[in-house]
Design an enzyme around this catalytic site. Structure first.
Site, short mmCIF file in Angstrom:
data_model
loop_
_atom_site.label_atom_id
_atom_site.label_comp_id
_atom_site.label_asym_id
_atom_site.label_seq_id
_atom_site.Cartn_x
_atom_site.Cartn_y
_atom_site.Cartn_z
N ARG A 125 0.79 -1.35 -0.12
CA ARG A 125 -0.05 0.23 0.05
C ARG A 125 0.34 1.69 -0.04
NH1 ARG A 125 -2.00 -3.87 -1.53
NH2 ARG A 125 -4.47 -4.77 -0.40
N GLU B 229 -6.13 1.68 6.08
CA GLU B 229 -5.50 2.07 4.62
C GLU B 229 -6.36 3.18 4.22
OE1 GLU B 229 -6.55 -0.79 1.35
OE2 GLU B 229 -5.72 -1.96 3.17
N SER C 258 -12.13 -1.75 2.12
CA SER C 258 -10.81 -2.33 3.44
C SER C 258 -10.58 -1.32 4.73
CB SER C 258 -10.15 -2.73 3.04
OG SER C 258 -9.51 -3.52 3.39
#
Length: 304
Positions: A177, A297, A227
């Site tokens: 990420r 996230e 998410s």
């Protein structure tokens, strides 16, 4: 309007009237359906407009934010200062051999469809990710054991000096990420992925399978940013949250999904503060129960 009225007039020289707005509610532009207004929102239709906008912002010290499809963003209730540059109109997709090249605003589902139509396999993992290719490169998006780092060949970006440069896969420094784009504040304008030849039927079967899995396990019927938390090393965020008894926990219109504890959703009428309060409570509770830090996230931006 706001303190950027004069700057709005400057930007107006580069944009048609329908491509520049003031005080645009961000709740209309992000999946979470929350968030206050952007002082100015522009939707460029070519690279020149993007470069000119960035140059002006930097020259006049006006903050800016790059928006793809708004699927991994939470905008606070106070909105966004300065300029939001939304890439949805820069969405051209072309294929050549085993490579698919897409402008930053192209949706991942459309890139996946283009790959399928050209019998190219390897991008099926992205078929259900509700983001754009630019955002996917920015954060090295992934799902179902696949990620952009597995398929990216190169990307064209605008650097901190408003110069366009081509970055190779290695130069993009894609990690979990993260990317050099994220670290240095570059702007992705185009990306090329390299795939493998495959059979249409088997590619389609995999896309259908992943789509069914996503629909059965994720709360797609509610607005969210996907998410909510990154995967902590050695754990699954959703299981930690569920084992903390937080499934269904709610504040105002925001709640931990009953279907998948890793998702914070907007049940209806949520404010950004509701969502942030749920996130904070989840982080605090998981830390107390398991001594594990949950990091978001979803990108949280804007004014309180």
């Amino acid at each position: 309007m706001n303190q950027y009225m004069e700057f709005y007039k400057l930007l107006g020289e580069f944009y048609n009237e329908e491509d520049i707005t003031v005080d645009s509610p961000m709740s209309e532009h992000i999946y979470f359906r929350v968030g206050g207004p952007a002082d100015i929102l522009v939707t460029p239709v070519n690279e020149e407009q993007v470069v000119n906008t960035l140059k002006l912002c930097r020259e006049y010290n006006v903050p800016y934010f790059i928006l793809g499809n708004g699927s991994n963003i939470l905008v606070k209730d106070g909105g966004i200062s300065g300029v939001v540059i939304k890439f949805n109109k820069l969405n051209k997709i072309t294929t050549e051999g085993n490579c698919v090249t897409a402008q930053s605003g192209a949706l991942l589902k459309d890139v996946s469809k283009a790959a399928l139509e050209n019998n190219l396999r390897g991008f099926e993992f992205a078929c259900g990710i509700p983001g754009s290719i630019g955002g996917a490169v920015f954060m090295n998006a992934g799902a179902y054991d696949g990620e952009m780092a597995h398929v990216i060949k190169s990307a064209r970006v605008i650097d901190e000096n408003c110069n366009i440069k081509n970055l190779t896969k290695e130069e993009l420094e894609l990690g979990y990420r993260s990317s050099i784009v994220m670290k240095k504040g570059y702007v992705v304008i185009e990306a090329t992925i390299e795939l493998e030849s495959g059979e249409y039927a088997s590619i389609k079967d995999k896309i259908d399978d992943l789509t069914n899995r996503r629909e059965s396990k994720q709360p797609l019927e509610y607005p969210s940013a996907g998410s909510t938390f990154k995967r902590p090393e050695g754990y699954f965020a959703g299981k930690l949250i569920q084992d903390s008894g937080l499934k269904g926990f709610s504040i105002g219109g925001a709640a931990v999904s009953e279907k998948h504890s890793g998702f914070v959703i907007n049940k209806g009428g949520a404010t950004a503060k509701d969502v942030l309060d749920v996130i904070a409570h989840v982080q605090k509770t998981v830390k107390e129960n398991f001594d594990v830090e949950l990091h978001t996230e979803v990108r949280i931006i804007g004014r309180d």
